[in-house]
Design an enzyme around this catalytic site. Sequence first.
Site, short mmCIF file in Angstrom:
data_model
loop_
_atom_site.label_atom_id
_atom_site.label_comp_id
_atom_site.label_asym_id
_atom_site.label_seq_id
_atom_site.Cartn_x
_atom_site.Cartn_y
_atom_site.Cartn_z
N ASN A 11 0.86 -1.19 0.00
CA ASN A 11 0.00 0.00 0.00
C ASN A 11 0.90 1.24 0.00
OD1 ASN A 11 -1.84 2.03 0.46
ND2 ASN A 11 -2.39 1.38 2.54
N LYS A 13 0.05 4.26 -0.41
CA LYS A 13 -0.62 5.47 0.08
C LYS A 13 -0.37 6.64 -0.88
CE LYS A 13 -0.40 3.55 4.65
NZ LYS A 13 -0.48 3.75 6.09
N HIS A 99 -10.09 1.39 4.68
CA HIS A 99 -8.83 1.70 5.37
C HIS A 99 -9.09 2.76 6.44
CE1 HIS A 99 -4.75 2.89 6.25
NE2 HIS A 99 -4.35 1.79 5.64
N GLU A 101 -7.44 5.19 7.42
CA GLU A 101 -7.14 6.58 7.05
C GLU A 101 -8.32 7.21 6.31
OE1 GLU A 101 -3.35 5.83 5.16
OE2 GLU A 101 -2.44 5.50 7.12
N GLU A 168 -6.09 -4.53 10.63
CA GLU A 168 -5.10 -3.48 10.85
C GLU A 168 -5.46 -2.66 12.09
OE1 GLU A 168 -2.82 -2.25 7.08
OE2 GLU A 168 -4.65 -1.09 7.13
N GLY A 174 1.80 2.64 11.01
CA GLY A 174 2.84 3.67 10.96
C GLY A 174 3.51 4.00 12.30
N SER A 205 2.56 -1.54 10.54
CA SER A 205 3.98 -1.54 10.90
C SER A 205 4.72 -2.84 10.59
CB SER A 205 4.17 -1.21 12.38
OG SER A 205 3.88 0.16 12.60
P1 PGA Z 1 2.24 0.74 7.69
O1 PGA Z 1 0.83 0.93 6.97
O2 PGA Z 1 2.80 -0.57 7.24
O3 PGA Z 1 3.04 1.91 7.24
O4 PGA Z 1 1.98 0.74 9.17
C1 PGA Z 1 -0.05 -0.14 6.79
C2 PGA Z 1 -1.35 0.35 6.19
O5 PGA Z 1 -1.81 1.44 6.56
O6 PGA Z 1 -1.95 -0.33 5.35
#
Ligand code: PGA
Length: 244
Positions: A11, A13, A99, A101, A168, A174, A205
Amino acid sequence: MTNKYIYFVANWKMFGNLKSLNSLNKVISFLKKFKKNKIKLIYCPPATLLKPLSDKIKTTKIKVGAQNCHENENYGANTGQINSSMLKSVGAKYVILGHSENRHLGEDDNLINLKIKNSIKSGLKIIFCIGESYSQRRKKITKKILLHQISRGLRQIKNKKNIIIAYEPIWAIGSGLIPKDTEIFNIIKFIKKKVKGSKVLYGGSVNTKNINVLKKIDNVDGFLVGGASQNSNNFIDIIKKTFN
Ligand code: PGA
């Protein structure tokens, strides 16, 4: 863990430009040497890179996914939006929905449910994200939250074979933090009990170090990788270590 297909979803982003696609050359040549292992590799770049990325990986096993879409699969007067059939037309086979976010920006379970239904109609496979916040975890209501997200998000969807669930925890995204392996195991077991036959990925992460612990979780079907997927060396390392 090695006798089933393991998913690795990158991903990206809101990162990456045309130049960033060069970094995939390494991944493509790595994959050629890695033929024996059962892996499903899915790249989810920003929408601007869907077409060039699908052109680039045409002769490889890599699949392309989008990071979100509008809930209506038909054309419409929706400035700035992209729907699932448009994603399909530029080579996307998957779409990430739900997601955290995007939930944070106001997407609720009903909207996510609509997006899932219409994306399935367009012929996309879904990577459906669920997860609890830190305060929900502290209140020990993780399972309740996940169940709520699952039952609302997947409401009226009888055939779930094109849906992959990504667990998640919001606080793990993150942050460099991950739940204990036993916790992840239990949550995945819970999800699989609620959604029979589902594949469940872990995300949040995932990196080149903690993959050594994560890969040992028996019931995990793969990983949704954000930050660490933007660097091909790290991403390849994660894949290699999973099978070592
Ligand atoms: P990350 O993000 O691996 O940077 O924690 C995972 C995600 O948001 O899908």
